[in-house]
Scaffold this motif. Structure first.
Motif: not given
Length: 353
Positions: A159-174
């Motif tokens: 998800y992070l590499v192929e789809y992750g964009r925006g606030a949700l991806a940043r929250a998951v990464t954090f």
């Protein structure tokens, strides 16, 4: 006199003598001999200090000899190479010493009886007993943690590499970054608080949940890096042929990165296989065989090592069992890594000529 003749007579700073190939070994042997002589003369008995002094003499000697025989540019290159070799030895020597000490001390009681029997009614300070219950517990707890963490971690990384964009991806990464630095005792306390809140009993499954928390961020990070290494050209070529993105990920991206993903999962397994604190809090340990990870306390290899060393009252029998269990744990992790490498090599995409 012509300009060409003047240039021919002028020495070139980039050319000079050349040290033979055996020169680094000779310098290393000489440095070690001088270090031993100096330490014996000054009364220094620590072999670690012998090695450190020899390393310093080796680096200095390499630079001085290379600068005199070759040139300063080559001397700087050789001193950089010497620093790399010294750093490599500083990393390898403690590891080799640890493995050697574990093998020498653990082989005393490591036999078929030790691997096929449990402590049962044998006291921690008494001879006898074995590690069978701990092996079963470790296999079940690590296996359950892997079954939970591996798919969740891989899907999160996709998800992070192929789809992750925006606030949700940043929250998951954090949160993945935060989980990477969580001490193991905190993961154990978190699961323990859940057990106390819902009035649940100690079990191997509770320990597996604590190990899952520790394993998950490692799987996510390693898988994410491996997916980023897959060339975008492969994705674009697949998409250009009309293949859906999900099928491109499944048939192109994942097979290309399967070797690195498998290695990352095995690194995470090796990371959690030796954890003691969360297992001590929520699994509690059990000298008897418990094959059911969902009911009752259960043993594990790290907990067995801790208990044998701390509760044996300094007896030789308990300490020998602790070393033998440590050797068993090392062999267990080594077998897992070899199996992972074989699986990754087998599943890696074959390139034709």
């Amino acid at each position: 006199m012509s300009h060409a003749a003047v240039t021919a007579k002028r020495p070139n700073s980039l050319q000079g003598g050349q040290l033979p190939k055996w020169a680094p070994l000779a310098i290393a042997a000489g440095s070690l001999a001088v270090s031993v002589g100096l330490c014996l003369a000054t009364g220094i008995e620590s072999k670690i200090q012998w090695g450190l002094i020899a390393a310093i003499l080796y680096i200095v000697g390499t630079y001085v000899i290379s600068a005199r025989v070759e040139n300063r540019r080559q001397a700087k290159d050789r001193i950089a190479t010497s620093l790399v070799w010294v750093a490599f030895l500083l990393a390898v020597v403690p590891l080799a010493s640890l493995i050697w000490a574990t093998v020498v001390r653990g082989i005393k009681v490591l036999d078929g009886y030790f691997l096929s029997h449990s402590m049962g009614v044998v006291g921690n300070s008494e001879p006898g007993g074995g590690v069978y219950a701990a092996i079963i517990g470790t296999l079940e707890q690590v296996g359950i943690a892997t079954l939970i963490a591996a798919p969740i971690g891989v899907l999160t990384a996709i998800y992070l590499v192929e789809y992750g964009r925006g606030a949700l991806a940043r929250a998951v990464t954090f949160f993945v970054d935060v989980m990477t630095g969580i001490p193991s005792i905190v993961a154990g306390l978190f699961i323990l608080s859940i057990l106390l809140a819902f009035n649940l009993n100690f079990s191997g499954f509770a320990g597996a949940l604590a190990l899952t928390i520790l394993m998950l961020p490692i799987v996510v990070r390693s898988t994410e890096e491996m997916l980023k290494l897959v060339p975008n050209e492969l994705r674009e070529a697949s998409l250009a042929l009309g293949v859906p993105k999900w099928r491109t990920i499944l048939k192109v991206v994942l097979p290309t990165a399967i070797g690195g993903i498998t290695t990352g999962i095995m690194l995470a397994v090796a990371r959690i296989a030796g954890e003691t604190a969360p297992v001590l809090l929520v699994v509690f340990g059990n000298p008897f065989i418990n094959n059911n990870p969902f009911e009752g306390p259960q043993a594990s290899l790290p907990l067995y090592i801790y208990q044998q060393y701390s509760l044996s009252a300094g007896s030789d029998a308990g300490i020998d069992r602790a070393w033998a269990a440590a050797l068993t744990l090392i062999v267990f992790v080594m077998i897992l890594n070899l199996a992972a490498r074989a699986l990754a090599r087998w599943k890696a995409p074959k390139t034709g000529r």
